[in-house]
Structure formats: structure tokens, C-alpha cells
Motif scaffolding. Structure first.
Motif, PDB file in Angstrom:
ATOM      1  N   ARG A  15    -105.988   7.085  -5.968  1.00 36.75           N
ATOM      2  CA  ARG A  15    -106.182   5.673  -6.295  1.00 36.75           C
ATOM      3  C   ARG A  15    -105.419   5.319  -7.562  1.00 36.75           C
ATOM      4  O   ARG A  15    -104.322   4.788  -7.513  1.00 36.75           O
ATOM      5  N   ASP A  16    -105.955   5.690  -8.711  1.00 36.49           N
ATOM      6  CA  ASP A  16    -105.275   5.349  -9.957  1.00 36.49           C
ATOM      7  C   ASP A  16    -103.948   6.100 -10.087  1.00 36.49           C
ATOM      8  O   ASP A  16    -102.970   5.576 -10.615  1.00 36.49           O
ATOM      9  N   GLY A  17    -103.911   7.330  -9.585  1.00 34.33           N
ATOM     10  CA  GLY A  17    -102.675   8.093  -9.648  1.00 34.33           C
ATOM     11  C   GLY A  17    -101.541   7.432  -8.901  1.00 34.33           C
ATOM     12  O   GLY A  17    -100.413   7.331  -9.399  1.00 34.33           O
ATOM     13  N   GLY A  22     -93.528   3.050  -9.061  1.00 37.13           N
ATOM     14  CA  GLY A  22     -92.538   3.722  -8.235  1.00 37.13           C
ATOM     15  C   GLY A  22     -93.086   4.735  -7.257  1.00 37.13           C
ATOM     16  O   GLY A  22     -92.337   5.281  -6.443  1.00 37.13           O
ATOM     17  N   VAL A  23     -94.389   4.998  -7.305  1.00 36.04           N
ATOM     18  CA  VAL A  23     -94.994   5.969  -6.388  1.00 36.04           C
ATOM     19  C   VAL A  23     -95.581   5.243  -5.196  1.00 36.04           C
ATOM     20  O   VAL A  23     -96.306   4.255  -5.347  1.00 36.04           O
ATOM     21  N   ALA A  24     -95.258   5.703  -3.988  1.00 38.48           N
ATOM     22  CA  ALA A  24     -95.793   5.116  -2.761  1.00 38.48           C
ATOM     23  C   ALA A  24     -95.989   6.241  -1.757  1.00 38.48           C
ATOM     24  O   ALA A  24     -95.025   6.753  -1.174  1.00 38.48           O
ATOM     25  N   LEU A  25     -97.228   6.654  -1.578  1.00 39.42           N
ATOM     26  CA  LEU A  25     -97.543   7.767  -0.690  1.00 39.42           C
ATOM     27  C   LEU A  25     -97.883   7.271   0.709  1.00 39.42           C
ATOM     28  O   LEU A  25     -98.553   6.257   0.869  1.00 39.42           O
ATOM     29  N   SER A  26     -97.455   8.010   1.700  1.00 40.50           N
ATOM     30  CA  SER A  26     -97.764   7.671   3.091  1.00 40.50           C
ATOM     31  C   SER A  26     -99.166   8.161   3.444  1.00 40.50           C
ATOM     32  O   SER A  26     -99.783   8.940   2.709  1.00 40.50           O
ATOM     33  N   LYS A  27     -99.628   7.729   4.589  1.00 39.51           N
ATOM     34  CA  LYS A  27    -100.928   8.181   5.097  1.00 39.51           C
ATOM     35  C   LYS A  27    -100.964   9.705   5.202  1.00 39.51           C
ATOM     36  O   LYS A  27    -101.921  10.353   4.759  1.00 39.51           O
ATOM     37  N   VAL A  28     -99.917  10.280   5.776  1.00 42.94           N
ATOM     38  CA  VAL A  28     -99.864  11.739   5.956  1.00 42.94           C
ATOM     39  C   VAL A  28     -99.896  12.448   4.611  1.00 42.94           C
ATOM     40  O   VAL A  28    -100.624  13.434   4.418  1.00 42.94           O
ATOM     41  N   ALA A 192    -125.892   7.246 -16.118  1.00 41.62           N
ATOM     42  CA  ALA A 192    -124.830   8.239 -16.286  1.00 41.62           C
ATOM     43  C   ALA A 192    -123.555   7.536 -16.739  1.00 41.62           C
ATOM     44  O   ALA A 192    -123.194   6.481 -16.217  1.00 41.62           O
ATOM     45  N   VAL A 193    -122.878   8.122 -17.712  1.00 41.57           N
ATOM     46  CA  VAL A 193    -121.644   7.544 -18.236  1.00 41.57           C
ATOM     47  C   VAL A 193    -120.448   8.332 -17.705  1.00 41.57           C
ATOM     48  O   VAL A 193    -120.487   9.564 -17.605  1.00 41.57           O
ATOM     49  N   HIS A 194    -119.404   7.590 -17.382  1.00 45.27           N
ATOM     50  CA  HIS A 194    -118.210   8.144 -16.743  1.00 45.27           C
ATOM     51  C   HIS A 194    -116.994   7.879 -17.626  1.00 45.27           C
ATOM     52  O   HIS A 194    -116.702   6.728 -17.971  1.00 45.27           O
ATOM     53  N   CYS A 195    -116.260   8.935 -18.007  1.00 46.53           N
ATOM     54  CA  CYS A 195    -115.056   8.807 -18.831  1.00 46.53           C
ATOM     55  C   CYS A 195    -113.843   8.465 -17.963  1.00 46.53           C
ATOM     56  O   CYS A 195    -113.584   9.132 -16.957  1.00 46.53           O
ATOM     57  N   HIS A 196    -113.106   7.449 -18.386  1.00 42.64           N
ATOM     58  CA  HIS A 196    -111.868   7.049 -17.710  1.00 42.64           C
ATOM     59  C   HIS A 196    -110.868   6.718 -18.816  1.00 42.64           C
ATOM     60  O   HIS A 196    -110.877   5.617 -19.371  1.00 42.64           O
ATOM     61  N   CYS A 197    -110.019   7.697 -19.137  1.00 39.80           N
ATOM     62  CA  CYS A 197    -109.145   7.569 -20.306  1.00 39.80           C
ATOM     63  C   CYS A 197    -107.677   7.549 -19.896  1.00 39.80           C
ATOM     64  O   CYS A 197    -107.244   8.363 -19.071  1.00 39.80           O
ATOM     65  N   HIS A 198    -106.922   6.658 -20.505  1.00 38.83           N
ATOM     66  CA  HIS A 198    -105.478   6.607 -20.272  1.00 38.83           C
ATOM     67  C   HIS A 198    -104.738   7.269 -21.428  1.00 38.83           C
ATOM     68  O   HIS A 198    -105.269   7.417 -22.526  1.00 38.83           O
ATOM     69  N   ASN A 199    -103.499   7.650 -21.150  1.00 42.08           N
ATOM     70  CA  ASN A 199    -102.780   8.590 -22.005  1.00 42.08           C
ATOM     71  C   ASN A 199    -101.670   7.941 -22.821  1.00 42.08           C
ATOM     72  O   ASN A 199    -100.694   8.598 -23.177  1.00 42.08           O
ATOM     73  N   PHE A 219    -116.213  12.446 -15.339  1.00 37.98           N
ATOM     74  CA  PHE A 219    -114.918  12.147 -15.944  1.00 37.98           C
ATOM     75  C   PHE A 219    -113.835  12.114 -14.879  1.00 37.98           C
ATOM     76  O   PHE A 219    -113.910  12.803 -13.877  1.00 37.98           O
ATOM     77  N   HIS A 220    -112.834  11.285 -15.123  1.00 42.91           N
ATOM     78  CA  HIS A 220    -111.710  11.114 -14.202  1.00 42.91           C
ATOM     79  C   HIS A 220    -110.526  11.988 -14.603  1.00 42.91           C
ATOM     80  O   HIS A 220    -110.230  12.165 -15.787  1.00 42.91           O
ATOM     81  N   VAL A 221    -109.836  12.479 -13.574  1.00 45.06           N
ATOM     82  CA  VAL A 221    -108.581  13.205 -13.759  1.00 45.06           C
ATOM     83  C   VAL A 221    -107.616  12.790 -12.663  1.00 45.06           C
ATOM     84  O   VAL A 221    -108.016  12.236 -11.631  1.00 45.06           O
ATOM     85  N   CYS A 222    -106.323  13.071 -12.891  1.00 44.91           N
ATOM     86  CA  CYS A 222    -105.303  12.942 -11.861  1.00 44.91           C
ATOM     87  C   CYS A 222    -104.464  14.210 -11.861  1.00 44.91           C
ATOM     88  O   CYS A 222    -104.213  14.796 -12.920  1.00 44.91           O
ATOM     89  N   VAL A 223    -104.028  14.630 -10.693  1.00 43.95           N
ATOM     90  CA  VAL A 223    -103.113  15.767 -10.623  1.00 43.95           C
ATOM     91  C   VAL A 223    -101.814  15.392 -11.336  1.00 43.95           C
ATOM     92  O   VAL A 223    -101.267  14.305 -11.120  1.00 43.95           O
ATOM     93  N   ASN A 224    -101.334  16.277 -12.196  1.00 43.74           N
ATOM     94  CA  ASN A 224    -100.091  16.085 -12.953  1.00 43.74           C
ATOM     95  C   ASN A 224    -100.151  14.889 -13.897  1.00 43.74           C
ATOM     96  O   ASN A 224     -99.114  14.354 -14.297  1.00 43.74           O
ATOM     97  N   SER A 225    -101.363  14.442 -14.234  1.00 42.35           N
ATOM     98  CA  SER A 225    -101.553  13.295 -15.130  1.00 42.35           C
ATOM     99  C   SER A 225    -101.036  11.988 -14.544  1.00 42.35           C
ATOM    100  O   SER A 225    -100.967  10.973 -15.236  1.00 42.35           O
ATOM    101  N   MET A 226    -100.666  11.989 -13.278  1.00 42.73           N
ATOM    102  CA  MET A 226    -100.032  10.821 -12.649  1.00 42.73           C
ATOM    103  C   MET A 226    -100.958   9.613 -12.668  1.00 42.73           C
ATOM    104  O   MET A 226    -102.099   9.674 -12.257  1.00 42.73           O
ATOM    105  N   SER A 227    -100.443   8.498 -13.174  1.00 45.89           N
ATOM    106  CA  SER A 227    -101.205   7.254 -13.172  1.00 45.89           C
ATOM    107  C   SER A 227    -100.333   6.154 -13.760  1.00 45.89           C
ATOM    108  O   SER A 227     -99.129   6.328 -13.930  1.00 45.89           O
ATOM    109  N   GLU A 228    -100.956   5.033 -14.063  1.00 47.75           N
ATOM    110  CA  GLU A 228    -100.225   3.917 -14.658  1.00 47.75           C
ATOM    111  C   GLU A 228     -99.661   4.309 -16.021  1.00 47.75           C
ATOM    112  O   GLU A 228    -100.253   5.114 -16.744  1.00 47.75           O
TER     113      GLU A 228
END
Length: 384
Positions: A15-17, A22-28, A192-199, A219-228
């Protein structure tokens, strides 16, 4: 406050990742990443935005086939139609995005604090009445008035929200500031509190850890830090930092972290920098003479974790900064009988060649260099 023992990692690569420019992932591709996350043991995944429609909707329908393996969270605007749409699809957990800073209230939705308080309460009650797990944001928490954040936490908790996501939307907080926001919410309401931090300032991992130490559970993470923009906390970094430094094992199969990072890199076409912590190709590569010599005697000398633990590979690199021990090791691994008195000349030529080509020396190149040095020393033609 001591860090909780029941921490929950939620991955938002899908989602956020994917919102990285420039990132556009296909269904597959998205399904492959989803399967890889599940295979690594991730139990909470924010899978996407149903209201996007199109192929995204096809993918999200397919993602529900995996709902028995993890909590799949659908992201929604703070609009009843969005939430209804996600629940009608079959999602049992929804997130509701709403801003709480005056800046965002004015510029994003042209509303005020009283409106967002009422809207948040109404949307939470609607989703709870339909039996959902409900997460809701305080977006742009870095610029949200502290007293209003506490009031808002109480309002959404009273409405029945299961968790409050504190989104440092533009990454302007430091660890102390983010921890303070978490502690405000933790003290204000039983939620419950949820961390959502940008870099944006390179502090996403540090801020998330500070938030967890201040009492957050999720807490939220993305693989390879990928996000906005500059990204979000990296999944591998958070998993290993919590495990090795803070003694919090999240149940992730860490041996799959490198493969997971490579899969996302391949699907996005964005290569990981070689020095990316945990999964970069240089993390277990050693060139410096002192380092290589120490590593050959005891890998613990210059590695905080073993490459096997994260699916990585150790390399002894021959280049400008290499030493004799590394050259001898590499030659012996190539079944070359090494004359120790030739190593100094060999090292000199290795350094010259490395500088000339601006890169490391391959094993084949090293053998050629050694043979040439050997030939010069004996006065004989180098063997083919």
C-alpha cells in the motif's frame, strides 16, 4: 516505559510502499510479494486500497484467498462509502485515514477539528457495528496540537477503535518528539497505538523504536524502505534491530529477508544500494586488510550478525584496500599453490589494477596477476 513484549509488525509495502513515485506493480507481482511476506512469517499486512478499482481491485479480491494466514488490512479514506466498499468485499480489518493537524485539515479536506472528531467517531462506529477490526489515523501527528491529539485519542477510543495510528506524515519528528506523541496517546486513552514513521530525515527506524519504547504496540514497515519520498522503516532493519539489540523476536523467518528484499527490488526495478543494512550485498563483504584478516580468523570480528541468519553471503573482496591474507585465501580457494614471498609484489599489482579499473579484482584477474608475478620472480614464462 519498557518496550512491550507483544509487539506487532505490520507491513505496508503493498500500500504505502507502492505509493513510491514511479512504482507500479501488477496484480501478479503484488501477489508474489504478498506470498513472500506470508512465507517470511508476516502476520499483519496492509494490502492496498479497494476504492482504487481497476486491476488493484482484481488483486485485492485475490489477496483475500490468503486471509486465513494473516490479518489483511484494507486502507480507506475517512469516507463511509470507502469503508462500506472494503467491508462488502470481505475485508475484516480496515484502516481509516483522517488528518488531525490544522495544516492538513485546512489544505487537504477544508474542515476543522470538530468536523474530524465527529467524522472519526462516526466512521469508527460504522465499521465496528459491522464487526471489523478498526484502525484510524491521526495524520500529520508531527504538526498536530498535543491537547487535540489527546482529545482525539479519547474520542476514537470511546467510539470503539481498536488502534490509533500516529502518522508522522512528512517525517519531521525526531525520536524524542515522536516518543512524546506516542506517550500522549498512550496516557490519554485505552487504545493500542500504531507507529507510522516516514524517513525524510533518515530517522524512520529510530523514531519507530522510540515510539515502541514509549508504549506503542503496532508499527509499520516496508520492504527496502520503499514508500513516498524518502521511504519508511525497512522491514529487515526493524526485525533485526529489535531481535539483536532489544531482545524482541517477532517470529519472522529472518533467513528469508534477503530474498524478500531482492524480490521487491526486481519487481520495482529499483536496485538496493550495496550498503543497505542487513540485506545489501556489501553487508557481509570485507576488503580492508585488517578486516579481512580478522574475519578469516573469527567472523565475529567485524560482523554483528551471521549472513546465514538473514540469507546473505559472506565475501572476501580483493581490491585497493585488500591485504596479503585475503589474497592468499582467495588464491588457495582457487587451488593455487602460493609462495608467501610473492604476496607483497602481488598485492602491489592488485592495488594498481584496482585503481586503474575503479573496482574490485575478480578471482580470475587475481590468478593472472599472481602468475605474472610468479613468472617475473622465476624468469620463466607464465603457464597457460
Amino acid at each position: 516505559m519498557q518496550m512491550r513484549t507483544d509487539l506487532i509488525l505490520e507491513d505496508t509495502t503493498l500500500r504505502d510502499g507502492e505509493q513510491a513515485p514511479g512504482v507500479a506493480l501488477s496484480k501478479v507481482q503484488k501477489l508474489e510479494i504478498l506470498q513472500a511476506l506470508l512465507g517470511a512469517g508476516v502476520k499483519w499486512i496492509e494490502v492496498g486500497i479497494p476504492k482504487m478499482g481497476g486491476e488493484e481491485l482484481d488483486y485485492l479480491h485475490a489477496s483475500l484467498d490468503y486471509a486465513d494466514q494473516a490479518v489483511l488490512v484494507a486502507w480507506n479514506r475517512g469516507v463511509k462509502d470507502d469503508i462500506c466498499f472494503s467491508l462488502d468485499m470481505g475485508f475484516k480489518a480496515v484502516h481509516i485515514g483522517l488528518p488531525t493537524s490544522d495544516v492538513h485539515l485546512k489544505s487537504s479536506v477544508a474542515k476543522d477539528r470538530s468536523w474530524v472528531s465527529q467524522q472519526a467517531s462516526d466512521m469508527v462506529k460504522y465499521a465496528k457495528d459491522r464487526g471489523a477490526f478498526v484502525s484510524i489515523s491521526a495524520e500529520d501527528v508531527g504538526r498536530t496540537d498535543a491537547s487535540f491529539l489527546q482529545d482525539y485519542a479519547g474520542i476514537v477510543a470511546e467510539a470503539g477503535a481498536d488502534r490509533l495510528r500516529l502518522s508522522d506524515t512528512i517525517g519531521i519528528l525526531g525520536p524524542e518528539g515522536y516518543a512524546e506523541r506516542v506517550s500522549f496517546a498512550v496516557r490519554a486513552a485505552d487504545i493500542a497505538v500504531h507507529c507510522h514513521c516516514h524517513n525524510d530525515f533518515g530517522l524512520a527506524v529510530a523514531n519507530t523504536i522510540a515510539g515502541l519504547k514509549a508504549g506503542a504496540k503496532f508499527f509499520h514497515v516496508c520492504v527496502n524502505s520503499m514508500s513516498e519520498r524518502a521511504g519508511m522503516p525497512d522491514l529487515a532493519q526493524m526485525v533485526m534491530a529489535l531481535k539483536c539489540i532489544y531482545d524482541r523476536d517477532l517470529g519472522i523467518d529472518t533467513t528469508k529477508l534477503t530474498d524478500l528484499a531482492n524480490l521487491v527490488s526486481n519487481h520495482t526495478g529499483v536496485a538496493n544500494e550495496p550498503w543497505r543494512p542487513v540485506v545489501g550485498k556489501n553487508v557481509f563483504a570485507h576488503e580492508s586488510g585488517i578486516h579481512s584478516n580478522g574475519m578469516l580468523k573469527d567472523p565475529r570480528s567485524f560482523e554483528p550478525i551471521s549472513p546465514d541468519e538473514v540469507g546473505g553471503t559472506r565475501r572476501i573482496v580483493i581490491g585497493k584496500h585488500a591485504g596479503r591474507a585475503a589474497i592468499e585465501y582467495t588464491l588457495k580457494n582457487a587451488n593455487i599453490a602460493v609462495a608467501p614471498d610473492l604476496l607483497v609484489d602481488c598485492l602491489d599489482k592488485v592495488r594498481q589494477q584496482s585503481i586503474l579499473q575503479g573496482s574490485e579484482i575478480t578471482s580470475a584477474q587475481l590468478i593472472d596477476i599472481y602468475r605474472a608475478v610468479e613468472s617475473d620472480a622465476t624468469g620463466n614464462a607464465a603457464p597457460n
